[in-house]
Write an enzyme that holds these catalytic residues in place. Structure first.
Site, PDB file in Angstrom:
ATOM      1  N   GLY A 183       0.400  -4.916   0.796  1.00  0.00           N
ATOM      2  CA  GLY A 183      -0.774  -4.953  -0.063  1.00  0.00           C
ATOM      3  C   GLY A 183      -0.483  -5.610  -1.407  1.00  0.00           C
ATOM      4  N   ALA A 185       0.864  -1.177   0.000  1.00  0.00           N
ATOM      5  CA  ALA A 185       0.000   0.000   0.000  1.00  0.00           C
ATOM      6  C   ALA A 185       0.905   1.233   0.000  1.00  0.00           C
ATOM      7  CB  ALA A 185      -0.884  -0.018   1.235  1.00  0.00           C
ATOM      8  N   GLU A 201       4.157  -5.089   7.155  1.00  0.00           N
ATOM      9  CA  GLU A 201       3.395  -4.032   7.839  1.00  0.00           C
ATOM     10  C   GLU A 201       3.801  -3.863   9.299  1.00  0.00           C
ATOM     11  OE1 GLU A 201       2.094  -6.410   5.893  1.00  0.00           O
ATOM     12  OE2 GLU A 201       0.567  -5.557   4.564  1.00  0.00           O
ATOM     13  N   GLU A 257      -0.837  -9.182  -0.828  1.00  0.00           N
ATOM     14  CA  GLU A 257      -2.256  -9.461  -0.563  1.00  0.00           C
ATOM     15  C   GLU A 257      -3.081  -9.485  -1.847  1.00  0.00           C
ATOM     16  OE1 GLU A 257      -2.220  -6.251   2.479  1.00  0.00           O
ATOM     17  OE2 GLU A 257      -3.234  -7.724   3.733  1.00  0.00           O
TER      18      GLU A 257
HETATM   19  C1  HXC Z   1       5.054   4.429  -1.021  1.00  0.00           C
HETATM   20  C2  HXC Z   1       7.007   3.470  -1.779  1.00  0.00           C
HETATM   21  C3  HXC Z   1       6.627   2.211  -1.264  1.00  0.00           C
HETATM   22  C4  HXC Z   1       5.367   2.136  -0.593  1.00  0.00           C
HETATM   23  C5  HXC Z   1       8.547   2.009  -2.191  1.00  0.00           C
HETATM   24  N1  HXC Z   1       8.197   3.289  -2.356  1.00  0.00           N
HETATM   25  N2  HXC Z   1       7.617   1.336  -1.540  1.00  0.00           N
HETATM   26  N3  HXC Z   1       6.222   4.561  -1.665  1.00  0.00           N
HETATM   27  N4  HXC Z   1       4.631   3.263  -0.505  1.00  0.00           N
HETATM   28  N5  HXC Z   1       4.905   0.983  -0.094  1.00  0.00           N
HETATM   29  C6  HXC Z   1       8.951   4.361  -3.013  1.00  0.00           C
HETATM   30  C7  HXC Z   1      10.119   4.805  -2.176  1.00  0.00           C
HETATM   31  O1  HXC Z   1       9.712   5.723  -1.203  1.00  0.00           O
HETATM   32  C8  HXC Z   1      11.012   5.417  -3.218  1.00  0.00           C
HETATM   33  O2  HXC Z   1      10.525   6.701  -3.541  1.00  0.00           O
HETATM   34  C9  HXC Z   1      10.779   4.534  -4.433  1.00  0.00           C
HETATM   35  O3  HXC Z   1       9.526   3.873  -4.205  1.00  0.00           O
HETATM   36  C10 HXC Z   1      11.841   3.460  -4.595  1.00  0.00           C
HETATM   37  O4  HXC Z   1      11.961   2.751  -3.375  1.00  0.00           O
HETATM   38  P1  HXC Z   1      13.361   2.521  -2.633  1.00  0.00           P
HETATM   39  O5  HXC Z   1      13.041   2.213  -1.226  1.00  0.00           O
HETATM   40  O6  HXC Z   1      14.294   3.616  -2.909  1.00  0.00           O
HETATM   41  O7  HXC Z   1      13.862   1.199  -3.407  1.00  0.00           O
HETATM   42  P2  HXC Z   1      14.803   0.030  -2.833  1.00  0.00           P
HETATM   43  O8  HXC Z   1      15.938   0.632  -2.037  1.00  0.00           O
HETATM   44  O9  HXC Z   1      15.133  -0.803  -4.017  1.00  0.00           O
HETATM   45  O10 HXC Z   1      13.916  -0.805  -1.798  1.00  0.00           O
HETATM   46  C11 HXC Z   1      12.794  -1.514  -2.236  1.00  0.00           C
HETATM   47  C12 HXC Z   1      11.902  -1.934  -1.049  1.00  0.00           C
HETATM   48  C13 HXC Z   1      11.552  -0.673  -0.205  1.00  0.00           C
HETATM   49  C14 HXC Z   1      12.649  -2.945  -0.161  1.00  0.00           C
HETATM   50  C15 HXC Z   1      10.654  -2.604  -1.620  1.00  0.00           C
HETATM   51  O11 HXC Z   1      11.057   0.319  -1.088  1.00  0.00           O
HETATM   52  C16 HXC Z   1      10.507  -0.914   0.830  1.00  0.00           C
HETATM   53  O12 HXC Z   1      10.782  -1.485   1.902  1.00  0.00           O
HETATM   54  N6  HXC Z   1       9.278  -0.439   0.594  1.00  0.00           N
HETATM   55  C17 HXC Z   1       8.197  -0.503   1.557  1.00  0.00           C
HETATM   56  C18 HXC Z   1       7.669  -1.899   1.659  1.00  0.00           C
HETATM   57  C19 HXC Z   1       6.532  -1.988   2.668  1.00  0.00           C
HETATM   58  O13 HXC Z   1       6.701  -1.707   3.857  1.00  0.00           O
HETATM   59  N7  HXC Z   1       5.334  -2.355   2.194  1.00  0.00           N
HETATM   60  C20 HXC Z   1       4.177  -2.488   3.053  1.00  0.00           C
HETATM   61  C21 HXC Z   1       3.377  -1.233   2.994  1.00  0.00           C
HETATM   62  S1  HXC Z   1       2.047  -1.282   4.148  1.00  0.00           S
HETATM   63  P3  HXC Z   1      11.497   8.001  -3.563  1.00  0.00           P
HETATM   64  O14 HXC Z   1      10.545   9.123  -3.814  1.00  0.00           O
HETATM   65  O15 HXC Z   1      12.189   8.016  -2.258  1.00  0.00           O
HETATM   66  O16 HXC Z   1      12.420   7.703  -4.720  1.00  0.00           O
HETATM   67  C22 HXC Z   1       0.825  -2.141   3.425  1.00  0.00           C
HETATM   68  C23 HXC Z   1      -0.448  -2.199   4.232  1.00  0.00           C
HETATM   69  C24 HXC Z   1      -1.527  -2.985   3.553  1.00  0.00           C
HETATM   70  O17 HXC Z   1       0.960  -2.627   2.356  1.00  0.00           O
HETATM   71  C25 HXC Z   1      -2.807  -2.908   4.333  1.00  0.00           C
HETATM   72  C26 HXC Z   1      -3.499  -1.582   4.184  1.00  0.00           C
HETATM   73  C27 HXC Z   1      -4.902  -1.599   4.619  1.00  0.00           C
END
Ligand code: HXC
Length: 257
Positions: A108, A65, A131, A111
């Protein structure tokens, strides 16, 4: 056809939805969710489509998400909006759905991939429910679908540690239907989708519904549901054609009726 966050293609009897927010690793914001749901609903009501493929980029199916969109919301906001319930409509699609996952399928993203009927993983695929590392928990069905797909032991491991698992582990655990090489992911998935789409669509609806029922009922009730659904396929012209074609040693011509 390109909308803001996805591209949509009708290729023969296969519909292809490609997530296209590369700057955010296809993070699922609400607008993207609405676009995917609308595209999938249009395909689902079109009988010329017999399978739907959902895919992303080589680096990311979807990295979760959109954390930046979620960060400022309050409890009152998310409960009023019923935040992320839009995806229920994707899970309810009746046409067979296939997730083609390359790279990250996190939060997400994992999911939504698990909502699909088949999950084809590239060798570089990474699955996880991180998460917990954000002080929250899965909210688009992850705790339920992951536990049903891989069992309590691995679901708890992933949901409580937030670690990622690779394609091999995901296949061993039963999350993934098949693993293919990263560069052939789309071609291999399209071949599977075309195969499914060549079958009788009403028979596919019935079969999909019966398999999905396995997660909703006791064994006895599920077997009874399956038997009645099987009996119902005897009302289909495609069932008569499929069996006649076998007896006559020729390929069937399904009319999806
Ligand atoms: C918003 C995101 C994002 C996310 C990545 N980006 N994941 N933006 N939401 N979930 C953005 C980063 O901020 C960054 O933007 C760009 O994408 C590239 O990501 P990097 O982190 O620089 O890439 P990398 O170093 O290769 O790492 C990849 C990664 C990491 C390991 C996947 O991005 C990461 O950990 N992302 C978050 C994963 C996560 O926690 N997902 C769960 C979300 S919660 P900029 O602008 O800085 O270049 C969820 C809840 C669901 O899903 C339920 C809801 C009801």
């Amino acid at each position: 056809q390109t909308t803001e966050h996805i591209t949509v293609e009708w290729r023969g009897r296969v519909g292809i939805i490609t997530l296209n927010r590369p700057h955010a690793l296809n993070a699922l914001n609400l607008a993207l969710g609405a676009e995917v749901v609308a595209a999938a609903a249009a395909m689902d009501t079109d009988p010329s489509i017999g399978a739907i493929v959902l895919t992303g980029s080589e680096k990311a199916f979807a990295a979760g998400a959109d954390i930046k969109e979620m960060a400022g919301r309050s409890y009152a906001d998310v409960i009023r909006e019923d935040f992320f319930s839009v995806w229920d409509r994707f899970a309810a699609v009746r046409t067979p759905t296939i997730a083609a996952v390359s790279g990250y399928a996190l939060g997400g993203g994992c999911e939504v991939a698990m909502m699909c009927d088949l999950l084809i993983a590239a060798e570089n695929a990474r699955f996880g429910q991180p998460e917990i590392t954000l002080g929250t928990m899965p909210g688009i069905g992850g705790t339920q679908r992951l536990a049903r797909a891989v069992g309590k032991a691995k679901a708890m491991d992933l949901v409580l540690t937030g670690r990622m698992m690779d394609a091999e582990e995901a296949e061993r655990a039963g999350l993934v239907s098949r693993i293919v090489t990263t560069d052939t992911l789309l071609d291999e998935t399209l071949a599977i989708a075309e195969k499914i789409a060549s079958m009788s669509l009403p028979a596919a609806y019935a079969a999909k519904e019966a398999v999905a029922h396995a997660h909703e009922s006791t064994l006895a009730a599920g077997v009874q549901f399956e038997r009645r659904t099987f009996h119902a396929t005897f009302a289909l012209a495609d069932r008569a054609e499929g069996m006649a074609a076998f007896v006559e040693k020729r390929p069937p011509t399904f009319t999806h009726a």
